[in-house]
Scaffold this motif. Structure first.
Motif: not given
Length: 123
Positions: A88, A82-83
């Motif tokens: 993602d 998770r960014t």
């Protein structure tokens, strides 16, 4: 038994693999895949023509685990993949009816047991 299938960015794979190995889950299958979703395509110029590539490269990670271990795998993938940006990836959890070990013919969840000393053994 469940199969966890995750489509993730390439840079997220190594931290996920390392943590799963440390947690005792060394058995993974990975594939290089391409796909499209909400992430926009990349527009490039090639020999004077403008081309848009909507298929983005991803890593497909597959892992079959017992029902009790699913949340550990999913949490590890989400933690490292998770960014917060579009692209993602996705995680899917699917039921698995049966599993067999080819070498011995054993069947069932016994063949999926986590390996507590997996990080210290060599292949």
């Amino acid at each position: 038994m469940k199969m966890v299938v995750a489509y993730i960015r390439h840079e997220a794979f190594e931290p996920i693999r390392t943590e799963l190995l440390d947690l005792g889950f060394p058995s993974l299958s990975i594939s290089e895949v391409k796909g499209s979703g909400r992430q926009k395509g990349i527009t490039e110029r090639y020999r004077g023509a403008e081309l848009t590539n909507y298929l983005r490269p991803k890593v497909k990670l597959e892992c079959v685990v017992s029902d009790t271990d699913v949340q550990t795998i999913v949490d590890t993938v989400l933690k490292h993949a998770r960014t917060g940006a579009v692209g993602d990836g996705k995680v899917f959890v699917m039921p698995v009816e049966e599993a067999y070990r080819v070498r011995t013919g054993e069947a069932g969840e016994e063949i999926l047991q986590a390996h507590p000393d997996a990080a210290t053994t060599t292949a």
